[in-house]
Structures are given as structure tokens and as C-alpha cells.
Write an enzyme that holds these catalytic residues in place. Structure first.
Site, mmCIF file in Angstrom:
data_model
loop_
_atom_site.group_PDB
_atom_site.id
_atom_site.type_symbol
_atom_site.label_atom_id
_atom_site.label_comp_id
_atom_site.label_asym_id
_atom_site.label_seq_id
_atom_site.Cartn_x
_atom_site.Cartn_y
_atom_site.Cartn_z
ATOM 1 N N VAL A 135 18.773 -3.679 -4.209
ATOM 2 C CA VAL A 135 18.867 -2.737 -3.243
ATOM 3 C C VAL A 135 19.772 -2.179 -3.753
ATOM 4 O O VAL A 135 20.066 -0.763 -3.159
ATOM 5 C CB VAL A 135 18.259 -3.698 -2.058
ATOM 6 C CG1 VAL A 135 17.573 -3.730 -1.351
ATOM 7 C CG2 VAL A 135 19.923 -4.140 -2.127
ATOM 8 N N GLU A 136 20.452 -2.287 -4.747
ATOM 9 C CA GLU A 136 21.239 -1.558 -5.510
ATOM 10 C C GLU A 136 21.667 -0.904 -6.293
ATOM 11 O O GLU A 136 20.202 0.248 -6.925
ATOM 12 C CB GLU A 136 23.132 -2.633 -5.657
ATOM 13 C CG GLU A 136 23.750 -2.706 -4.113
ATOM 14 C CD GLU A 136 24.479 -3.626 -3.911
ATOM 15 O OE1 GLU A 136 25.721 -3.352 -4.080
ATOM 16 O OE2 GLU A 136 24.735 -4.330 -3.116
#
Lengths: 345, 345
Positions: A135-136
Site C-alpha cells: 500500500v506504499e
């Protein structure tokens, strides 16, 4: 670090009994807090060299460490925004939101561990996390080194930074170099540092009253040491559990790391340095107003309903924790060539 | 600018008849091209001052100009990546992709107009576009000024940059300040600039042969002047229409601006300065290999199948167009306060 912090807290407990005169205030503060140095701290096992520092700066700004080639360390730890990103939680790959508010990178070298839950022991370990967090930055572990190897200009930069290594262009060396750069991101000479260094006029009257309250009320039981926080863990809601908007039960804090039931809702105490620059606050990033954050902390951690006047003074004191911001020249990154791995589309 | 470029092209047509000796080469090149200055060009009607320049730099790096507070000018015009973003097309709000490849901001002040289709007449007009483009920064026209007004530290910065104005914190003034900063993003002293300035040894033998080919084949009919391009428009596929992957029929180029049928598939000729730093190429960003780009241009624009040896030499020459990259210190942005408008979630 943790040991010193706990020792300081013990001293605090004794000192708080006596009323605070001007000299007493400085004496007491010096027992609890420590000014920042003006030069970067050394990282154990990862000595700084000009070549490693230069490489680390490039990599900190390197969006090609992400799968999209659009997100760099600086995206969420923006050097112009107090080393954070002014978002509740950060925007990552495919516009996904991260789970917790981006902590400031400034002075992070002085923290006892990294991330809100302390799951990385130091800057070097931390630097490798977001690169491969889906998610980064969403790269694959194996891709990071391949990507960097695919940018020819990095070959000499890594060789110079890690001399004598047969295969220096690796994710782990990238983490070392980034850590060395991040250790330089310190913010010395805040008014409070000047006060700790003996300048009694560095704080306003209101800031001094706020400092006294900060110690007397017990804020400094957790927020102490060189980073005015960052030295230990604490349970969010130790006195009174805050509402679920501030403490959503989907996030158990350090429990996820230790699986120890006593670590439920436990987080690393964040630094308060440069706190006026890094709204929104708390691991959820749900509070944008520093005065509200002070009030919520007093209630949830100390069980105290503090007055608006006390909030004003403590907030004034917190503004004295803003130091000189890092002066960094924007790095020129080595260019792609035809064979460089392409961004994910 | 356009007038000078066309005059230079006319001269070129005459000069190409004679064979190229070393002195001849420099003489001919000087008729077609112009070295970059070492100082920023003045912008008509928008004089530079230290205060305006400082403000413009802050705003160039200001993610709060976007609805998400996560995208700044520098996101797609990265000062470390040749003033572009190494993406086919840029990632904007909600991870939408922009319609065309991000052009370099470096030396953009010297272009006849801005954007691939020339729809903005200058840097100042351009700077206001992405802020309110729904697939880029996605702010509303009315929000930009309100956002900046909501960040107290900008009040003095705009007042200093626009003295005497009653309400200086506006989107239009932000555009002026950004333009002044962008005009400083020039890349002088490339080997080719030194050659034009009289240093015959600034180019290698292969680069000189490439330069001669670049003029003889007709590349310089479009890519000429101070920016080696950027001075006029041209139809992509003037000789032979390239495949739809390079010229998708959903994009009609400058036709969308002028509604003139003769502007179908017409684009502003891009600068070739720093071209080795700004892959991928063309308005689609579909070509990552500069040699392939040279080959495609020769075929589509000149109707020529050039040899691998010619491609090598022209590509060598293009590498001589990379100049000194801008040295910029990262700006410290004024912080949010409790009342600052929040990012869109």
C-alpha cells in the site's frame, strides 16, 4: 536511550514536588530533556562518508524505488513539511491509503525504534519497509536492487559508497545509505534547545509556564529525552480510552509486533519536536488542531481535564520545539536508459 | 522567437548545399542554433524579484495546491529527473493518468508556447492549468486561492512578492511567482553550448558527425533555435504516419485548440535539450529508447530510413545537449494551522 529516558522520568517524579522558580525550571528541564546536537549522530555499524551521504540523499528522493516510479521517501516524509506529509494517512500505490499517519523523519535517528509500533529497530531497517509495502511504494523485494542496477549512473555511486564490495547495488545498501542521509535530518537550535543550553530568555513567559505545566501534569513522563518523545512506548488511553475515531479497534498497535496482550493499543510515543509543522496528529491523523491534541492527551493519558488557559500555555511551549529545518539541495538523479526496468502501469 | 526560428531554417536550407568542414560546421550551427544564457530570461510583464522567486520556488514544491495535498508541480516536473517524470504519462489525482507525456520544465521559458498543443501562451498561463485539471492536481479554480489564504505563512510571502496589492494571495499571483521560478530552471553550458560559443573541442568527432547529419537530414528544420526545438509546431507524421501506438486517434493535437483541420496531429516541436535525461519520448511517452526515437522521427517526419551508424552519431550529438542541471535548495513550506482547508479524501 530508553534507559536514560526512564531514569529521567524517575528524576522527574521527585522534582515535581517543589514549586518552580526560573532557575529551578531550567534545572528541572535539564534533568528531563536534552538539546539536539548540531551535527548528525553516528549510526552504529553504518559509518557516514561523503559518498554514502550523497547516495542516500539521491535515494531518499528516488521515485524509481516505487513500482509506479512516482513515490519516493520524500513523498510522505516531505522535507518542506516538517518531514511528514500533512495527510491523515499517506497516499500510496494506486492511491491506496496507508494504515497510520506518516511520522516525521526529522530527528528520527534519536528514536528508540521506528514506525508507530516500533517494528523496525533503526533507520536502516525502516527504510526497507515502505519500498516493498503493497500500500506504499509497492515494489517487490527482488525488484528494488534490479531497478537500481538498471540505472547505470548508480553503479559508481554505490561503488563509491560501499568500496570493495563485489555487488554493491543492493536494496540493503540502499537502506544503509538512506539511513545515513536521514540521520542528517536534524532540527537543532529550537528555542527550547537554546533554553536547555542556558539561555533563560529563549522561551517567552507563557512558554515557560507551559513547560512547567508540561512537567507538572506528567506529559514529560512519556515525552522526554532528546526527542521530547520517541524514547519509549505507551498505551493510548492509559487513563481514559479515547473514542474509536482516535483508537479504531482494527489497529492494535504494538500488539501486532509482540503478540503480547499488554501491548494492545500501545504505540511508540511520538517526538514533539517540530510538532507545529506536522499536523494532523496521532497514529490515525484524525486531529488537526494542536490544542485539541493537547486536550485529548491530557484526558486519555493523564485523566486530566485541563483548562483552556493551560492548553494555551502548553501549546505555546510546544511551539518552542520547532528548530532549524534541514537545508538540502535537490539531488540530480541518474537518468534511465533504454534497458532500465519500466514503471508498473 | 518563432520569427527568428523560421529565418534560421531558411538560412539552413541554403547552407546545407556545401560539404561540412570543421569551421563550416560551427558556422552553420550558429546560423541554426543559439547557446543558452547563464542567467534566467526576463518574463514580459512579470519581473523577477527575490521575494517573488522565493515564493515561486515554494509554490513549485507545494502539494497543497492539489486537492489531495499530495501532488505538486515537482511531482511531474521533477528537478532531479530532467524536469520531467520518467513516466509515459503522469499519475494524477486518484491515480488517473494524464493524457500526454509530461514535458520538461527546464528551459521551458524559451518555448514559443506551453503544453504539447501550445494551449498556454507562456509559463504563467501554463502554471494555472494542472492545478485545476481534474486528472492532474484536481483543485477547483476557487479553491486554490482559498487554500493558500488558509496557510498563514503565505500571507507575508505573497505581500512581499506582490507589494501594494490589497489581496495578493491569489491563484493568478501564484502562477506569476511559479513562472518566475521556472524561468530560472535553465541548463546552460552543455557541450553543444560550448561548441556554439566557439570551443571546437567541446564535441567529440562522432558528435560533430551527428550534428552535421542532424542539419543535413533536416532534423534541424524543426529542432532549432535556442531550445533545439520548442519554437514552432509540426505535424507528427508529416512524411509517413506512424502507427496508432504513437499517434492514437483519440488525440488530435493542436486541432483541439484551434479547431483548424490543418492542425490535426500537430504538436509543438519539443526541445531536445537534456533529451538523454527525459525518456520516455513523444506525446504518448511510448518510446523509451532514444535511438528508436531518432529512427522514428527520421521515418515519420523526413521519410528517411537512416542507418544504424547514422542513428548512433545523431544520438551521440543529442547527448551533447545535456547542460548543467539546476541547483535548487529544497524550500521549507509554511505549515498548516487548525483552520487550514483539509485535503480531499
Amino acid at each position: 536511550m530508553l534507559k536514560r529516558v526512564l531514569a529521567a522520568a524517575a528524576v522527574s517524579g521527585v522534582a515535581l514536588a517543589s514549586p518552580a522558580g526560573a532557575d529551578d525550571l531550567m534545572t528541572k528541564a535539564r534533568q528531563l530533556f536534552e538539546p539536539l546536537p548540531k551535527t548528525a549522530p553516528a549510526l552504529p555499524g553504518n559509518p557516514s562518508t561523503p559518498a554514502k551521504l550523497d547516495l542516500g540523499k539521491k535515494l531518499f528522493f528516488e521515485p524509481r524505488l516505487s513500482a509506479s516510479h512516482a513515490i519516493s521517501c520524500n513523498s510522505c516524509h516531505n522535507l518542506g513539511l516538517g518531514g511528514a506529509d500533512a495527510e491523515p494517512t499517506s497516499i500510496g500505490h494506486n492511491w491506496q491509503r496507508g494504515g497510520r499517519n506518516s511520522p516525521t523523519v526529522f530527528n528520527a535517528a534519536f528514536n528508540v525504534a521506528q514506525f508507530w509500533d516500533g517494528r523496525a529497530k533503526d533507520l536502516e531497517e525502516q527504510a526497507g519497509g515502505p519500498m516493498i509495502n503493497p500500500v506504499e511504494m509497492a515494489s517487490l523485494e527482488s525488484q528494488v536492487g534490479e531497478q537500481l542496477k538498471g540505472i547505470p549512473g548508480y553503479k559508481a555511486a554505490f561503488s563509491d559508497a560501499f568500496p570493495g564490495e563485489a555487488d554493491p547495488v543492493t536494496k540493503s545498501n540502499a537502506q544503509k545509505a538512506i539511513a545515513v542521509f536521514e540521520a542528517t535530518l536534524i532540527t537543532p537550535d529550537a528555542p527550547f534547545d537554546r533554553f536547555l543550553n542556558g539561555d533563560a530568555n529563549a522561551l517567552s513567559a507563557s512558554q515557560k509556564e507551559g513547560l512547567a505545566l508540561f512537567m507538572e501534569k506528567g506529559c514529560s513522563d512519556c515525552h522526554n529525552g532528546i526527542n521530547i518523545g520517541g524514547g519509549r512506548y505507551a498505551q493510548f488511553g492509559a487513563a481514559i480510552k479515547p473514542g474509536v475515531e482516535y483508537l479504531p479497534q482494527s489497529d492494535k498497535g504494538r500488539f501486532a509486533v509482540t503478540k503480547d496482550a499488554s501491548d494492545e493499543n500501545v504505540y511508540k510515543v511520538p517526538t514533539l519536536r517540530n510538532i507545529t509543522l506536522t499536523a494532523p496528529y496521532f497514529h490515525t491523523g484524525k486531529v488537526w488542531d494542536l490544542r485539541q491534541a493537547v486536550q485529548l492527551m491530557a484526558a486519555s493519558q493523564l485523566g486530566e481535564q485541563i483548562t483552556p488557559g493551560e492548553i494555551d500555555k502548553i501549546t505555546d511551549f510546544l511551539a518552542s520545539l520547532t528548530g532549524d529545518q534541514p537545508q538540502v539541495s535537490y539531488p540530480i538523479l541518474p537518468p534511465n536508459v533504454a534497458s532500465t526496468p519500466k514503471p508498473a502501469l
